[in-house]
Scaffold this motif. Structure first.
Motif, PDB file in Angstrom:
ATOM      1  N   HIS A  13      50.773  63.841  67.893  1.00 43.34           N
ATOM      2  CA  HIS A  13      51.768  63.739  66.823  1.00 43.34           C
ATOM      3  C   HIS A  13      53.121  64.316  67.233  1.00 43.34           C
ATOM      4  N   ASP A  14      53.188  64.968  68.401  1.00 47.54           N
ATOM      5  CA  ASP A  14      54.444  65.495  68.936  1.00 47.54           C
ATOM      6  C   ASP A  14      54.523  65.088  70.405  1.00 47.54           C
ATOM      7  N   LEU A  15      55.078  63.899  70.642  1.00 46.12           N
ATOM      8  CA  LEU A  15      55.113  63.344  71.995  1.00 46.12           C
ATOM      9  C   LEU A  15      55.848  64.251  72.988  1.00 46.12           C
ATOM     10  N   PRO A  16      57.021  64.806  72.658  1.00 47.62           N
ATOM     11  CA  PRO A  16      57.692  65.680  73.635  1.00 47.62           C
ATOM     12  C   PRO A  16      56.872  66.928  73.992  1.00 47.62           C
ATOM     13  N   ALA A  17      56.236  67.551  73.017  1.00 47.31           N
ATOM     14  CA  ALA A  17      55.422  68.747  73.297  1.00 47.31           C
ATOM     15  C   ALA A  17      54.209  68.386  74.140  1.00 47.31           C
ATOM     16  N   ALA A  18      53.548  67.274  73.823  1.00 43.53           N
ATOM     17  CA  ALA A  18      52.377  66.848  74.587  1.00 43.53           C
ATOM     18  C   ALA A  18      52.786  66.446  76.002  1.00 43.53           C
ATOM     19  N   ARG A  19      53.909  65.783  76.142  1.00 41.25           N
ATOM     20  CA  ARG A  19      54.410  65.386  77.465  1.00 41.25           C
ATOM     21  C   ARG A  19      54.654  66.624  78.327  1.00 41.25           C
ATOM     22  N   ALA A  20      55.277  67.638  77.756  1.00 38.42           N
ATOM     23  CA  ALA A  20      55.521  68.883  78.491  1.00 38.42           C
ATOM     24  C   ALA A  20      54.208  69.577  78.836  1.00 38.42           C
ATOM     25  N   SER A  34      57.020  54.849  77.472  1.00 42.01           N
ATOM     26  CA  SER A  34      57.954  54.239  76.526  1.00 42.01           C
ATOM     27  C   SER A  34      58.343  55.346  75.539  1.00 42.01           C
ATOM     28  N   ASP A  35      59.003  54.973  74.470  1.00 40.55           N
ATOM     29  CA  ASP A  35      59.353  55.962  73.443  1.00 40.55           C
ATOM     30  C   ASP A  35      58.130  56.401  72.645  1.00 40.55           C
ATOM     31  N   GLN A  36      57.012  55.663  72.737  1.00 41.30           N
ATOM     32  CA  GLN A  36      55.817  55.965  71.955  1.00 41.30           C
ATOM     33  C   GLN A  36      54.619  56.415  72.780  1.00 41.30           C
ATOM     34  N   TRP A  37      54.656  56.321  74.117  1.00 40.22           N
ATOM     35  CA  TRP A  37      53.494  56.683  74.926  1.00 40.22           C
ATOM     36  C   TRP A  37      53.910  57.063  76.335  1.00 40.22           C
ATOM     37  N   VAL A  38      53.005  57.809  77.006  1.00 40.04           N
ATOM     38  CA  VAL A  38      53.224  58.235  78.394  1.00 40.04           C
ATOM     39  C   VAL A  38      51.896  58.179  79.133  1.00 40.04           C
ATOM     40  N   ASP A  39      51.898  57.564  80.321  1.00 39.84           N
ATOM     41  CA  ASP A  39      50.745  57.567  81.232  1.00 39.84           C
ATOM     42  C   ASP A  39      50.801  58.814  82.109  1.00 39.84           C
ATOM     43  N   PHE A  40      49.647  59.418  82.366  1.00 38.65           N
ATOM     44  CA  PHE A  40      49.546  60.526  83.313  1.00 38.65           C
ATOM     45  C   PHE A  40      48.421  60.256  84.302  1.00 38.65           C
ATOM     46  N   ASP A  41      48.599  60.757  85.517  1.00 31.49           N
ATOM     47  CA  ASP A  41      47.544  60.768  86.525  1.00 31.49           C
ATOM     48  C   ASP A  41      46.723  62.029  86.267  1.00 31.49           C
ATOM     49  N   PHE A  42      45.597  61.870  85.594  1.00 30.48           N
ATOM     50  CA  PHE A  42      44.724  62.982  85.208  1.00 30.48           C
ATOM     51  C   PHE A  42      43.624  63.111  86.258  1.00 30.48           C
ATOM     52  N   GLY A  44      43.337  61.659  89.087  1.00 34.62           N
ATOM     53  CA  GLY A  44      42.932  60.350  89.590  1.00 34.62           C
ATOM     54  C   GLY A  44      42.505  59.375  88.504  1.00 34.62           C
ATOM     55  N   HIS A  45      42.526  59.811  87.251  1.00 33.36           N
ATOM     56  CA  HIS A  45      42.169  58.957  86.121  1.00 33.36           C
ATOM     57  C   HIS A  45      43.418  58.710  85.282  1.00 33.36           C
ATOM     58  N   GLN A  46      43.385  57.684  84.453  1.00 32.36           N
ATOM     59  CA  GLN A  46      44.551  57.336  83.651  1.00 32.36           C
ATOM     60  C   GLN A  46      44.408  57.886  82.237  1.00 32.36           C
ATOM     61  N   LEU A  47      45.237  58.881  81.935  1.00 30.17           N
ATOM     62  CA  LEU A  47      45.307  59.466  80.596  1.00 30.17           C
ATOM     63  C   LEU A  47      46.610  58.997  79.970  1.00 30.17           C
ATOM     64  N   VAL A  48      46.516  58.450  78.776  1.00 31.56           N
ATOM     65  CA  VAL A  48      47.706  57.979  78.073  1.00 31.56           C
ATOM     66  C   VAL A  48      47.792  58.717  76.741  1.00 31.56           C
ATOM     67  N   ILE A  49      48.959  59.340  76.510  1.00 32.30           N
ATOM     68  CA  ILE A  49      49.197  59.975  75.212  1.00 32.30           C
ATOM     69  C   ILE A  49      50.022  59.005  74.374  1.00 32.30           C
ATOM     70  N   HIS A  50      49.561  58.736  73.161  1.00 30.63           N
ATOM     71  CA  HIS A  50      50.231  57.804  72.257  1.00 30.63           C
ATOM     72  C   HIS A  50      50.677  58.553  71.012  1.00 30.63           C
ATOM     73  N   GLU A  51      51.946  58.375  70.656  1.00 26.98           N
ATOM     74  CA  GLU A  51      52.448  58.984  69.428  1.00 26.98           C
ATOM     75  C   GLU A  51      51.714  58.391  68.230  1.00 26.98           C
ATOM     76  N   HIS A  52      51.220  59.277  67.363  1.00 23.21           N
ATOM     77  CA  HIS A  52      50.385  58.854  66.235  1.00 23.21           C
ATOM     78  C   HIS A  52      50.343  60.013  65.240  1.00 23.21           C
ATOM     79  N   PRO A  53      50.292  59.735  63.939  1.00 26.99           N
ATOM     80  CA  PRO A  53      50.144  60.847  62.980  1.00 26.99           C
ATOM     81  C   PRO A  53      48.872  61.651  63.265  1.00 26.99           C
ATOM     82  N   LYS A  54      48.844  62.886  62.800  1.00 22.20           N
ATOM     83  CA  LYS A  54      47.676  63.747  63.011  1.00 22.20           C
ATOM     84  C   LYS A  54      46.412  63.060  62.523  1.00 22.20           C
TER      85      LYS A  54
END
Length: 141
Positions: A13-20, A34-42, A44-54
């Motif tokens: 629910h807080d994309l900038p905080a989760a990204r950091a 994008s403005d709503q999601w970020v891919d991470f190399d977790f 060697g695995h693909q973790l994607v954080i998606h902005e979404h209400p709690k």
């Protein structure tokens, strides 16, 4: 053992905080975003954080008892090598991380003995990091 990478998308629910958190606390490399999601190399695995209400699970932690601790449900994580797990535990302690379950060895002297720790990301998603001295114990009964 060769494993195929998994893909996991989680709500934040807080994309900038989760990204950091994922980028700085764990030092994960970013992939596409994008403005709503970020891919991470977790690891060697693909973790994607998606902005979404709690979600309800982020509002209130549900738990199951395991080895005398209340394990948050749902949770996700990774199995690391023992020394890598120890380095991560030290890094997180040095950063002042508040743990849901402090780093410790679970099932001591039993099948499946493992090091484990649980923490929450800034959006309430629970993570578990674990390690086995003997990886053949991963699915031991």
């Amino acid at each position: 053992m060769a494993l195929s990478p998994f893909h996991l998308a989680i709500p934040v629910h807080d994309l900038p905080a989760a990204r950091a958190f994922y980028g700085e606390t764990f030092g994960l490399s970013e992939g596409r975003s994008s403005d709503q999601w970020v891919d991470f190399d977790f690891y060697g695995h693909q973790l994607v954080i998606h902005e979404h209400p709690k979600t309800p699970a982020q509002e209130h932690a549900y738990t199951n008892p395991v080895d005398g601790h209340d394990v948050p449900i749902p949770h996700f994580g990774i199995v690391l090598g023992w020394q890598e797990w120890e380095r991560l535990a030290e890094r997180l302690r040095a950063a002042g991380t508040v743990f849901v379950i402090e780093p410790y060895v679970r099932f001591k002297d039993q099948p499946g003995e493992q090091a484990t720790m649980f923490l929450l990301d800034p959006c309430g998603n629970a993570l578990e990091f674990k390690a086995f001295k003997d990886m053949s114990q991963l699915f031991a009964k």
